[in-house]
Structure formats: structure tokens, C-alpha cells
Motif scaffolding. Sequence first.
Motif, mmCIF file in Angstrom:
data_model
loop_
_atom_site.group_PDB
_atom_site.id
_atom_site.type_symbol
_atom_site.label_atom_id
_atom_site.label_comp_id
_atom_site.label_asym_id
_atom_site.label_seq_id
_atom_site.Cartn_x
_atom_site.Cartn_y
_atom_site.Cartn_z
ATOM 1 N N GLY A 134 -22.112 58.938 84.621
ATOM 2 C CA GLY A 134 -21.387 60.122 85.074
ATOM 3 C C GLY A 134 -20.330 60.584 84.107
ATOM 4 O O GLY A 134 -19.974 61.767 84.085
ATOM 5 N N ASP A 135 -19.810 59.680 83.285
ATOM 6 C CA ASP A 135 -18.816 60.060 82.277
ATOM 7 C C ASP A 135 -19.429 60.903 81.173
ATOM 8 O O ASP A 135 -18.738 61.692 80.532
ATOM 9 C CB ASP A 135 -18.199 58.794 81.690
ATOM 10 C CG ASP A 135 -17.126 59.103 80.658
ATOM 11 O OD1 ASP A 135 -16.120 59.737 81.032
ATOM 12 O OD2 ASP A 135 -17.300 58.724 79.487
ATOM 13 N N ILE A 179 -16.463 49.161 85.369
ATOM 14 C CA ILE A 179 -17.307 50.347 85.278
ATOM 15 C C ILE A 179 -18.728 50.010 85.698
ATOM 16 O O ILE A 179 -19.365 49.115 85.124
ATOM 17 C CB ILE A 179 -17.313 50.898 83.839
ATOM 18 C CG1 ILE A 179 -15.889 51.295 83.416
ATOM 19 C CG2 ILE A 179 -18.263 52.083 83.706
ATOM 20 C CD1 ILE A 179 -15.768 51.628 81.939
ATOM 21 N N GLU A 214 -9.698 53.100 82.743
ATOM 22 C CA GLU A 214 -9.038 53.982 83.703
ATOM 23 C C GLU A 214 -9.717 55.343 83.783
ATOM 24 O O GLU A 214 -9.836 55.933 84.865
ATOM 25 C CB GLU A 214 -7.567 54.161 83.332
ATOM 26 C CG GLU A 214 -6.727 52.915 83.548
ATOM 27 C CD GLU A 214 -5.313 53.058 83.017
ATOM 28 O OE1 GLU A 214 -4.490 52.175 83.284
ATOM 29 O OE2 GLU A 214 -5.030 54.061 82.312
ATOM 30 N N ASP A 215 -10.160 55.856 82.661
ATOM 31 C CA ASP A 215 -10.792 57.180 82.628
ATOM 32 C C ASP A 215 -12.145 57.202 83.333
ATOM 33 O O ASP A 215 -12.517 58.194 83.952
ATOM 34 C CB ASP A 215 -10.982 57.641 81.179
ATOM 35 C CG ASP A 215 -9.676 57.974 80.491
ATOM 36 O OD1 ASP A 215 -8.693 58.255 81.206
ATOM 37 O OD2 ASP A 215 -9.633 57.946 79.253
ATOM 38 N N ILE A 216 -12.901 56.128 83.211
ATOM 39 C CA ILE A 216 -14.276 56.117 83.711
ATOM 40 C C ILE A 216 -14.386 55.491 85.096
ATOM 41 O O ILE A 216 -15.263 55.857 85.888
ATOM 42 C CB ILE A 216 -15.198 55.385 82.711
ATOM 43 C CG1 ILE A 216 -15.099 56.042 81.333
ATOM 44 C CG2 ILE A 216 -16.649 55.407 83.187
ATOM 45 C CD1 ILE A 216 -15.896 55.331 80.252
ATOM 46 N N ASP A 217 -13.498 54.576 85.417
ATOM 47 C CA ASP A 217 -13.531 53.837 86.682
ATOM 48 C C ASP A 217 -13.084 54.731 87.843
ATOM 49 O O ASP A 217 -11.907 54.844 88.150
ATOM 50 C CB ASP A 217 -12.623 52.612 86.558
ATOM 51 C CG ASP A 217 -12.469 51.872 87.876
ATOM 52 O OD1 ASP A 217 -13.380 51.969 88.713
ATOM 53 O OD2 ASP A 217 -11.425 51.209 88.052
ATOM 54 N N GLN A 218 -14.044 55.355 88.491
ATOM 55 C CA GLN A 218 -13.739 56.317 89.541
ATOM 56 C C GLN A 218 -13.321 55.670 90.866
ATOM 57 O O GLN A 218 -12.555 56.251 91.628
ATOM 58 C CB GLN A 218 -14.950 57.224 89.785
ATOM 59 C CG GLN A 218 -15.321 58.069 88.584
ATOM 60 C CD GLN A 218 -14.193 59.002 88.157
ATOM 61 O OE1 GLN A 218 -13.653 59.739 88.968
ATOM 62 N NE2 GLN A 218 -13.825 58.946 86.879
ATOM 63 N N ASP A 219 -13.797 54.466 91.160
ATOM 64 C CA ASP A 219 -13.468 53.852 92.445
ATOM 65 C C ASP A 219 -12.272 52.905 92.363
ATOM 66 O O ASP A 219 -11.886 52.289 93.350
ATOM 67 C CB ASP A 219 -14.675 53.127 93.041
ATOM 68 C CG ASP A 219 -15.212 52.014 92.137
ATOM 69 O OD1 ASP A 219 -14.499 51.601 91.193
ATOM 70 O OD2 ASP A 219 -16.352 51.562 92.369
ATOM 71 N N ALA A 277 -9.861 64.307 82.179
ATOM 72 C CA ALA A 277 -9.822 65.256 83.289
ATOM 73 C C ALA A 277 -8.428 65.803 83.494
ATOM 74 O O ALA A 277 -8.249 66.974 83.824
ATOM 75 C CB ALA A 277 -10.307 64.569 84.560
ATOM 76 N N GLU A 290 -20.818 55.243 87.173
ATOM 77 C CA GLU A 290 -19.621 55.743 86.500
ATOM 78 C C GLU A 290 -19.864 55.909 85.004
ATOM 79 O O GLU A 290 -19.406 56.878 84.386
ATOM 80 C CB GLU A 290 -18.454 54.772 86.738
ATOM 81 C CG GLU A 290 -17.968 54.751 88.179
ATOM 82 C CD GLU A 290 -17.070 53.585 88.485
ATOM 83 O OE1 GLU A 290 -16.257 53.685 89.424
ATOM 84 O OE2 GLU A 290 -17.170 52.534 87.786
#
Length: 317
Positions: free
Chosen positions: A216-217, A209, A199-204, A8, A213
Motif C-alpha cells: 500500500g505504500d 510492517i 512510522e510512515d508505513i505502519d498504518q495500524d 502524507a 502496508e
Amino acid sequence: MMLQMTLASICVLAAVAFAVPAQEKRVHHQADLSDHIHDDAHGYQYDHEAFLGKEEAKTFDQLTPEESKDRLAKIVVRIDTDKDGYISHAELHHWIKHRQRRYIEENVNKHWKDYDQNQDGKIGWEEYKNTTYGFYLGEEFDDVDDKATYRSMLTRDERRFKAADRDRDGIATREEFTAFLHPEEFDYMKDVVVQETVEDIDQDGDGKINLHEYIGDMYAPEEGESEPDWVQTEKKHFSEFRDANKDGFLDAGEVAHWVLPGEVDHADNEAKHLIYETDSDKDGRLTLSEMLNKMDYIKASTITDYGGMRVDDHDEL
């Protein structure tokens, strides 16, 4: 299912003069064969890029049917190393691996010229940092939000650079710089691969994961769109295979088994898949005639050139 998403942060910073090469795509254990999802029900773009390569696939799309056949014939001659008129699984597998290696070499060569400013055959961390981030972190760059994003990217790059720098001298040899750009290709970089993936996928930000998440990735539904079958398959994979301890999350160890599966050879799987889809007489090998009969399918694969194939006398296997 291979990871598909571009980071992102790179989308946000697409206008950067020197895009950060280490973050062009999320790292993979092996070079990804395509940016597209492997879903034949919705087209063959994954296979197109796997057989032809991303750049060559674009070229094929612009050729006339006769030009495409001529180009494919030249490629088949190169794949058929024993010159028996057939493409075996071993030859196809070797070709795809060759395309992967060539992509990495060309990618490193391209960036090497950008960052080895003094042409001493090495790239120091300061040399890389100043070339990539110098202007955007300086006082003259006053976009506060973007500056914060750049600082975050810089921190991540520095961590990866230090991990790739095996002798800890602050200077990357060509091999170390390759590990920096393509950590998925080096066993000693596996911790970096796992950490960046989480880090890239872990949104919270909880360091693991969850299913939301994970899905959603790969998939963001549009309004009114029905969920494709492959999403349900991935949900099943998450619960039955990825989440080994069945706690509803993927921790670092489980992510490692997912993104660093040494036993999974994407090139081998793609070779088998292409033979299955193209081998009309089911003898386990391909002829030029069979491949021409499936031209639309071949034009939707990654074999003809991974990372930009040029069919010339210098493209040795």
C-alpha cells in the motif's frame, strides 16, 4: 524497489510557508534517483530523471529536438572524463554519484539561508523551530486539527535534530544540518532512518510492517485497474527476501536491511541499466551517437542532472 511515497503529512500541509525540509521525502540510504517507479514497461520517466536530474528532465521536455541534442552533447562531454569519445560504466556511475552529491549540497544551501537567521554559520534548534513552526503553533493559528499535525511533525523534527546534533549543544553545524536534512547519507543516523520508515508505513501502529502496508505504500489501485506485474514481484520480494524470519512482518531489523542496504548502489545499478538499454553495439560503452539514437530513453533518465543540472563551466566533476 526504492521507496516512492512523499510523506502524507506534507501533502496535508503543502501550503506551509516554510515546508519542513526534513520531511520533504522519506529518508533513503542514498538519494533517490527519481520519484517515479522504475518500470520500463510503462515509460522511462525514472531513467529520464536519473540521467538528467529532476529539474533538467523538466527542461529537456520543453526543448526542441535539436536543442535536446545540443544539450545532451554538452553533457556527454562532461561525463567523458578521459576524452576517448566513449562513456564507460565507471564514468557514468561517477556522473550519477556526482549529481546526487550536488543535489544534497544545493538542497542544504537553500535551506541554510532560510534558517540561519542571524547568519552566524550555525542553526540552533530554537532558531529552526521558531522559523518553521512559530506561527502555526501560536495562539493566532486556530485550526485545531492542523495544529495537532504540526505538533506531531515538530516532535519528529526535534527527535531527528537531536540525533544529528552529535555534540549535543543544541546547535547544528553545516555537517550536522546536512545529517538532519539527509540522514540517509550518515551512518550514525541509521536508527532514525529505520524508525521514520516504519512510522510512515505502519498504518495500524503495531511497530512493524505487514504485506498490505508494504504494498500500500507503493501502490494504490484505482477502480477497475488490473494489478501491474511489478506489484506481484514486490509481494514475492516481501515474502522471500524482506521478511527474513518468515513471520509475515518486517520488524526494525528487517526494515534496516531493506532501506539501509549498504551493498546496493542505486547509481551503479542505474548506470548498468542505461548502458544495457542504450548500447546498441553491445561493446559495454556508449557513444554520443548511441545516446542520440535513444534520445527518448535518455530524456526519461536521471543522469543528465540529479537535482537540477545546469550545464556550465562551473559544473565540475
